[in-house]
Design a protein around this motif. Structure first.
Motif: not given
Length: 192
Positions: A128-150
């Motif tokens: 949805q965010y890709l189709q809408a054109g969100v310029r930066e999308y972060w997924i924060v994972n508290p289980d392994d202390d990582t952030v994936t930045v798209y």
């Protein structure tokens, strides 16, 4: 007329106007007309959300962009009934803010994973965010202390992964680095 949680039907088609009439305590999104119930956040989820919001808000003091937390909705598309409620969003085009929601794609969206939303955030919301054109999308994972930045480049997301003791450069806000150590390992201050 207000729509309480118990009257929400997974099979019914919902509109933006319906979403505006959901009871105040209802945590739900609409994806292409279908309601998706949201779980209440855990303590860890809230701690991460507050720290992220603090870092973004401090940087944005006196600047045109605004940061919003997990109670602010986003109508992603003009002609589709998709309303999401990210954990954090940044909006630099203030004409998208109408006092109730962000009407159009924010510049940046952050979702903090929880066990019940992991697949939904990684697949449904990602698309949805890709189709809408969100310029930066972060997924924060508290289980392994990582952030994936798209980061959106040429209509596709390019991914970068960061771990708990680094800083993440925010591409849509030059000069801002988010300190992940503060995000994942909150300081133990003095008791009050």
């Amino acid at each position: 007329m207000s729509i309480p949680r118990e009257r929400l039907d997974q099979e019914r088609y919902y509109t933006y106007e319906d979403w505006l009439n959901f009871d105040d305590g209802v945590r739900a999104e609409i994806i292409d007309g279908r309601v998706v119930m949201m779980a209440e956040p855990s303590q860890r989820h809230e701690e991460i959300s507050i720290e992220l919001t603090r870092q973004f808000a401090n940087f944005l003091l006196g600047k045109r962009c605004r940061v919003f937390g997990s109670r602010f909705g986003v109508k992603l598309f003009k002609n589709r009934h998709t309303i999401v409620v990210p954990d954090l969003l940044v909006v630099c085009d203030r004409s998208k803010l109408n006092g109730k929601i962000c009407d159009g794609a924010p510049d940046l969206v952050v979702e903090i994973l929880s066990p019940s939303s992991s697949g939904y955030d990684k697949v449904v919301k990602f698309n949805q965010y890709l189709q809408a054109g969100v310029r930066e999308y972060w997924i924060v994972n508290p289980d392994d202390d990582t952030v994936t930045v798209y980061t959106l480049e040429d209509g596709k997301y390019v991914a970068g992964m960061y771990t708990g003791d680094t800083a993440v450069q925010v591409s849509v806000l030059p000069g801002l680095e988010i300190d992940l150590k503060l995000l994942f390992e909150p300081e133990q201050g003095e008791t009050i």
